[in-house]
Design an enzyme around this catalytic site. Structure first.
Site, PDB file in Angstrom:
ATOM      1  CG  HIS A 113      -0.383   0.315   2.513  1.00  0.00           C
ATOM      2  ND1 HIS A 113      -0.051  -0.656   3.441  1.00  0.00           N
ATOM      3  CD2 HIS A 113      -0.062   1.493   3.092  1.00  0.00           C
ATOM      4  CE1 HIS A 113       0.441  -0.080   4.519  1.00  0.00           C
ATOM      5  NE2 HIS A 113       0.449   1.231   4.326  1.00  0.00           N
ATOM      6  CG  ASP A 143       0.135  -3.978   2.826  1.00  0.00           C
ATOM      7  OD1 ASP A 143       0.282  -3.422   1.719  1.00  0.00           O
ATOM      8  OD2 ASP A 143       0.116  -3.361   3.902  1.00  0.00           O
ATOM      9  CB  SER A 216       3.174   1.836   6.237  1.00  0.00           C
ATOM     10  OG  SER A 216       2.010   2.020   6.993  1.00  0.00           O
TER      11      SER A 216
END
Length: 471
Positions: A113, A143, A216
């Site tokens: 993402h 992911d 992230s």
């Protein structure tokens, strides 16, 4: 005088004891200085740029519905964009994330993402060098994304064994929360093998390490300085850290990275079954000694499970000897099997255990989602879609449809109200049976006007108005 001396002696003894206890406690707390010094060079900052077409603005006639908030300012007509109709100017959108180097030749792991939809990706190293990166491959189901920069002799991080993690173990994260490069946070492992909604293939590591936007894709370390996870998600009601962070185990991530590096895509196994959890009462009724396993509620008529003898009502309690503790464990165990390989399923049937051998099929969504995500027509929508099995179509009472796997919040589909999990049945009254049908139906639309899209959501049918931008 004597009582005062006794009091002072007791007070001094207590103080000495407290100081000794504090010193002992301090010695037991982990020191992350060496870890950070050694690991920091292998952690990178990732910035992305995505060019989003400007929203096409147009006139609304007296008979067309104009949102009330605009009607207050513009009356019955909405002004044209600067530069005339169909203005070509795009908007640049920037985002930040983290990653880490796994190969000295420039291979970098991060979250899918973080780089999703990016037109430009820039990697900033610890020594302040900035390098352009390309996406070797990305897997939205886990992911995980693999990037490559043109460089040699880069500092790499040591990889640990995420299967060896234990609850209560100290861990640390290095990343770029809110753009603050190489920020270090620490905490403990709160839980392992955690299942999150819509993430059937990842047994997440739950921690209380402070993770915020920008973290992230960054690494999660054990006390030996080894990467044991990729920080991926947080649970939040405020938009910021609330004590619940989730990381992708490095063992899972590296399995995905190896496939991406070799093939640019991920193949995962598929049984073709609809499963449900086993409650305590169901366990008793099926002759199980405890609530465990995955109950087969339905099967795809053309799936490998039905072909090789699995039946509705079977409870799968082990795969290749590995216990299926919960129904959510089954997709992980099957997903990591390469299509075409056999697995031994231990099932509870009619109160007795049976062994079945099933040749695992290829997950049907993989190619469809990949094609839909890259195709020009689906790109106009901002969707990734997958197939709906024949068994599910029969159960829902629909003849066709594709399931929405992912929605770009900046895309036309999201603006129309289409959400993940919806089944798109028709576009402009044309039935949609596959991703190719959806692409073709969208490609036919010139844009600038609304078309009806029929959805199936939560057991009912509904229509939304989709307004595509002009070409």
């Amino acid at each position: 005088m004597q009582p005062i001396r006794h009091f002072l002696s007791a007070w001094l003894l207590t103080l000495v004891s407290l100081l000794a206890w504090s010193s002992a406690q301090a010695q037991e707390l982990p020191d992350f200085r060496t870890l950070v010094e050694q690991a920091a060079p292998g952690v990178v900052n990732i910035s992305t740029t995505r060019v989003v077409p400007s929203r096409q603005q147009q006139f609304y006639g007296p008979g067309e519905e104009l949102p009330e908030i605009f009607r207050r300012f513009f009356g019955d007509q909405f002004p044209m964009p600067p530069g005339g109709p169909g203005g070509e100017r795009g908007q640049e959108r920037h985002s930040l994330g983290s990653g880490f180097i796994i190969d000295a030749d420039g291979y970098i792991l991060t979250n899918a993402h973080v780089v999703d939809g990016a037109d430009e990706i820039l990697v900033r190293l610890n020594d302040r060098r900035e390098l352009a990166a390309e996406v070797i491959g990305a897997d939205t189901q886990t992911d995980v994304a693999l990037l490559k920069v043109e460089a040699e002799g880069l500092p790499t991080l040591a990889l640990g064994d995420s299967d060896a993690l234990q609850v209560g173990e100290w861990v640390a994260a290095i990343g770029s929360p809110f753009g603050f490069d190489h920020s270090v946070t620490a905490g403990i492992v709160s839980a392992i093998n955690r299942t999150l909604p819509r993430d059937a293939y990842v047994p997440f590591i739950q921690t209380d390490v402070a993770i915020n936007p920008g973290n992230s894709g960054g690494p999660l370390f054990n006390l030996d300085g080894e990467v044991v996870g990729i920080n991926s998600q947080i649970f939040t009601r405020s938009g910021g850290f609330m004590g619940l962070s989730f990381a992708i185990p490095i063992n899972v991530a590296m399995g995905i990275a190896d496939q991406l590096r070799a093939d640019g895509r991920v193949s995962r196994g598929w049984l073709g079954v609809v499963i449900q959890p086993v409650s305590r009462d169901l366990a008793e009724s099926f002759g199980l000694d405890s609530a465990r396993g995955a109950l087969i509620a339905d099967l795809d008529p053309e799936g490998p499970a039905r072909r090789d003898g699995v039946q509705a009502g079977d409870v799968i309690i082990a795969v290749d000897g590995e216990e299926v503790e919960r129904s959510s464990h089954l997709p992980r165990l099957i997903g990591r099997v390469s299509p075409g390989n056999e697995v031994a399923l231990t099932v509870m049937r009619d109160g007795a255990e049976e062994e079945l051998t099933v040749t695992v099929g290829a997950w049907p969504d993989a190619e469809v989602a990949s094609a839909a995500g890259k195709d020009e027509g689906a790109g106009r929508l901002g969707l990734v879609v997958g197939e709906v099995s024949a068994a599910e179509r029969e159960r829902l009472g629909i003849e066709a449809g594709v399931r929405v796997r992912q929605v770009d919040p900046d895309g036309s589909a999201y603006e129309a109200g289409i959400r993940g999990g919806d089944i798109i049945v028709s576009v402009d009254h044309h039935p949609i049976a596959s991703a190719a049908d959806l692409v073709a139906a969208v490609a036919e639309q010139e844009g600038g006007h609304a078309v009806p899209v029929r959805l199936y959501r939560d057991g009912r049918s509904l229509y939304v108005a989709l307004r595509l931008e002009r070409r």
